[in-house]
Motif scaffolding. Structure first.
Motif, mmCIF file in Angstrom:
data_model
loop_
_atom_site.group_PDB
_atom_site.id
_atom_site.type_symbol
_atom_site.label_atom_id
_atom_site.label_comp_id
_atom_site.label_asym_id
_atom_site.label_seq_id
_atom_site.Cartn_x
_atom_site.Cartn_y
_atom_site.Cartn_z
ATOM 1 N N LYS A 1 0.673 -1.061 -0.181
ATOM 2 C CA LYS A 1 -0.064 0.235 -0.436
ATOM 3 C C LYS A 1 1.155 1.116 -0.449
ATOM 4 O O LYS A 1 0.337 2.062 0.523
ATOM 5 C CB LYS A 1 -0.812 -0.051 1.319
ATOM 6 C CG LYS A 1 -1.801 -0.988 0.845
ATOM 7 C CD LYS A 1 -3.117 -1.064 2.109
ATOM 8 C CE LYS A 1 -3.803 -2.429 2.423
ATOM 9 N NZ LYS A 1 -4.943 -2.195 3.674
ATOM 10 N N LEU A 2 1.423 1.065 -0.507
ATOM 11 C CA LEU A 2 2.868 2.686 -1.049
ATOM 12 C C LEU A 2 2.974 2.706 -2.091
ATOM 13 O O LEU A 2 3.784 2.983 -3.226
ATOM 14 C CB LEU A 2 4.790 1.852 -0.233
ATOM 15 C CG LEU A 2 4.848 1.478 1.045
ATOM 16 C CD1 LEU A 2 5.777 0.910 0.855
ATOM 17 C CD2 LEU A 2 4.724 3.165 1.815
ATOM 18 N N ASN A 3 1.739 3.956 -2.939
ATOM 19 C CA ASN A 3 1.449 4.227 -4.072
ATOM 20 C C ASN A 3 1.861 5.637 -4.350
ATOM 21 O O ASN A 3 2.086 6.007 -5.260
ATOM 22 C CB ASN A 3 -0.339 4.166 -4.515
ATOM 23 C CG ASN A 3 -0.956 3.176 -3.506
ATOM 24 O OD1 ASN A 3 -0.489 1.911 -4.134
ATOM 25 N ND2 ASN A 3 -2.123 2.834 -2.424
ATOM 26 N N GLU A 4 2.266 6.438 -3.435
ATOM 27 C CA GLU A 4 2.842 7.096 -3.426
ATOM 28 C C GLU A 4 4.206 7.647 -3.321
ATOM 29 O O GLU A 4 4.463 7.119 -2.402
ATOM 30 C CB GLU A 4 1.978 8.456 -3.212
ATOM 31 C CG GLU A 4 0.859 8.786 -2.448
ATOM 32 C CD GLU A 4 0.254 9.692 -1.310
ATOM 33 O OE1 GLU A 4 0.752 10.436 -0.774
ATOM 34 O OE2 GLU A 4 -0.727 9.900 -1.336
ATOM 35 N N ALA A 5 5.701 7.542 -3.718
ATOM 36 C CA ALA A 5 6.780 8.544 -4.481
ATOM 37 C C ALA A 5 7.205 9.149 -2.844
ATOM 38 O O ALA A 5 7.682 8.267 -2.596
ATOM 39 C CB ALA A 5 7.105 8.625 -5.491
ATOM 40 N N GLY A 6 7.004 9.768 -2.565
ATOM 41 C CA GLY A 6 7.231 10.640 -1.526
ATOM 42 C C GLY A 6 7.192 9.867 -0.642
ATOM 43 O O GLY A 6 8.011 10.231 0.265
ATOM 44 N N ARG A 7 6.303 8.914 -0.208
ATOM 45 C CA ARG A 7 6.058 8.171 0.695
ATOM 46 C C ARG A 7 7.195 6.882 1.108
ATOM 47 O O ARG A 7 8.043 7.201 1.563
ATOM 48 C CB ARG A 7 5.041 7.215 1.150
ATOM 49 C CG ARG A 7 3.657 8.102 1.790
ATOM 50 C CD ARG A 7 2.354 7.783 1.668
ATOM 51 N NE ARG A 7 2.740 6.423 2.734
ATOM 52 C CZ ARG A 7 1.959 5.170 3.226
ATOM 53 N NH1 ARG A 7 1.389 5.144 2.066
ATOM 54 N NH2 ARG A 7 2.031 4.426 4.135
ATOM 55 N N ILE A 8 7.209 6.234 -0.417
ATOM 56 C CA ILE A 8 8.648 5.895 -0.437
ATOM 57 C C ILE A 8 9.772 6.140 -0.453
ATOM 58 O O ILE A 8 10.860 5.181 0.273
ATOM 59 C CB ILE A 8 8.071 5.105 -1.819
ATOM 60 C CG1 ILE A 8 7.129 4.269 -2.210
ATOM 61 C CG2 ILE A 8 9.343 3.707 -2.344
ATOM 62 C CD1 ILE A 8 6.570 3.705 -3.826
ATOM 63 N N HIS A 9 9.543 7.332 -1.108
ATOM 64 C CA HIS A 9 11.380 7.853 -0.108
ATOM 65 C C HIS A 9 11.519 7.989 0.783
ATOM 66 O O HIS A 9 12.870 8.440 1.359
ATOM 67 C CB HIS A 9 11.385 9.971 -1.000
ATOM 68 C CG HIS A 9 11.657 9.400 -2.311
ATOM 69 N ND1 HIS A 9 12.377 10.198 -3.203
ATOM 70 C CD2 HIS A 9 11.099 8.668 -3.445
ATOM 71 C CE1 HIS A 9 11.911 9.620 -4.754
ATOM 72 N NE2 HIS A 9 11.575 8.844 -4.834
ATOM 73 N N GLU A 10 10.591 7.961 1.825
ATOM 74 C CA GLU A 10 10.965 8.645 3.191
ATOM 75 C C GLU A 10 11.285 6.906 4.088
ATOM 76 O O GLU A 10 11.756 7.166 4.938
ATOM 77 C CB GLU A 10 9.576 9.059 4.276
ATOM 78 C CG GLU A 10 9.827 10.176 3.372
ATOM 79 C CD GLU A 10 8.050 10.593 3.920
ATOM 80 O OE1 GLU A 10 7.558 10.681 4.463
ATOM 81 O OE2 GLU A 10 7.868 12.256 3.456
ATOM 82 N N ILE A 11 11.448 5.572 3.850
ATOM 83 C CA ILE A 11 11.576 4.512 3.771
ATOM 84 C C ILE A 11 13.280 4.442 4.472
ATOM 85 O O ILE A 11 13.982 5.071 3.524
ATOM 86 C CB ILE A 11 11.164 3.083 3.041
ATOM 87 C CG1 ILE A 11 9.595 3.231 2.666
ATOM 88 C CG2 ILE A 11 11.930 2.097 3.461
ATOM 89 C CD1 ILE A 11 8.933 2.603 1.853
ATOM 90 N N PRO A 12 13.304 4.056 5.098
ATOM 91 C CA PRO A 12 14.947 3.680 5.831
ATOM 92 C C PRO A 12 15.560 3.152 5.106
ATOM 93 O O PRO A 12 15.211 2.437 4.406
ATOM 94 C CB PRO A 12 15.107 3.288 7.245
ATOM 95 C CG PRO A 12 13.207 3.931 7.467
ATOM 96 C CD PRO A 12 12.042 3.745 7.006
ATOM 97 N N PRO A 13 16.592 3.343 4.128
ATOM 98 C CA PRO A 13 17.733 2.750 3.540
ATOM 99 C C PRO A 13 17.790 1.201 3.714
ATOM 100 O O PRO A 13 17.553 0.920 2.914
ATOM 101 C CB PRO A 13 18.498 3.411 3.649
ATOM 102 C CG PRO A 13 18.446 4.942 3.997
ATOM 103 C CD PRO A 13 17.692 4.780 4.554
ATOM 104 N N ASN A 14 18.294 0.697 4.909
ATOM 105 C CA ASN A 14 18.653 -1.026 5.568
ATOM 106 C C ASN A 14 17.059 -1.438 5.040
ATOM 107 O O ASN A 14 16.440 -2.679 4.752
ATOM 108 C CB ASN A 14 18.639 -0.605 6.464
ATOM 109 C CG ASN A 14 17.623 -0.323 7.632
ATOM 110 O OD1 ASN A 14 16.813 0.541 8.254
ATOM 111 N ND2 ASN A 14 16.832 -1.240 8.716
ATOM 112 N N LYS A 15 16.113 -0.653 4.699
ATOM 113 C CA LYS A 15 14.596 -1.940 4.722
ATOM 114 C C LYS A 15 14.403 -2.333 3.113
ATOM 115 O O LYS A 15 14.035 -2.983 2.598
ATOM 116 C CB LYS A 15 13.006 -0.958 4.691
ATOM 117 C CG LYS A 15 12.828 -0.999 6.028
ATOM 118 C CD LYS A 15 13.167 -1.698 7.258
ATOM 119 C CE LYS A 15 12.061 -1.905 7.808
ATOM 120 N NZ LYS A 15 11.441 -3.167 8.862
#
Length: 205
Positions: free
Chosen positions: A87-101
């Protein structure tokens, strides 16, 4: 003669300053040169413009060019499938995910984030121009350290003053209606990626 020399020198310095100010700058971490990542996850472009086709057009371009640069890149189709499933449809939200994920999920060594701040067409009397501005950042997925970043604007104009006023207006209008963004986005991306060292798979496939 002395006045001409002074004028020419002043003009040359002035033009040099203009060119320097317009030249794109980038940051390159020496770690990227010494140990380039093998697997890169390219995140969906964060579209800051009103054009709704940006991701659809730009995402595969980034994938193709960076892959040809010698990096194994996670395909946009696979990446989007995983993001949508969570349910990650917005690029802005995806960009906020921690790099290690991204390291855990995609086994990626690095993450490429792209922000699009201009993807537009402008029309001024006898000419039209299309502008694409990209901001890119490459991060280490383990430490989150910035490995590379660059911002660049590319603009292409159409229309001709030699065709006469009416002819130029018609030419510019037709060009605006039929011109595609992809070639400009591709040229801009290719220029930017050339500032990144060749990847471990360059010329090996």
């Amino acid at each position: 003669n002395s006045m001409k020399k002074i004028f020419f020198l002043s003009f040359s310095i002035f033009m040099l300053l203009i060119l320097s100010a317009c030249a794109p700058t980038y940051y390159l971490n020496e770690k990227l040169e010494k140990n380039p990542p093998k697997v890169v996850i390219i995140l969906p472009p964060d579209n800051q413009t009103s054009n709704t086709e940006v991701e659809e057009k730009l995402y595969p371009i980034l994938y193709d060019i960076l892959s040809n640069r010698g990096y194994y890149c996670v395909s946009p189709e696979l990446a989007r499938m995983v993001f949508n499933a969570n349910k990650l449809n917005e690029a802005g939200r995806i960009h906020e995910i921690p790099p290690n994920k991204f390291r855990e999920i995609f086994a990626a060594d690095a993450i490429l984030r792209t922000r699009v701040t201009d993807w537009s067409v402008s029309y001024v009397v006898i000419s039209s121009s299309i502008t694409v501005t990209l901001e890119m950042e490459l991060f280490d997925s383990k430490s989150g350290e910035l490995l590379w970043s660059m911002t660049r604007t590319l603009q292409q104009s159409s229309g001709s003053a030699n065709a006469g006023l009416i002819g130029s207006i018609i030419s510019a209008a037709i060009s605006t209606a039929t011109f595609e963004y992809e070639p400009i986005a591709e040229e801009n991306s290719a220029f930017m990626f050339k500032t990144i060292p060749e990847g471990p798979y360059y010329d090996k496939w």
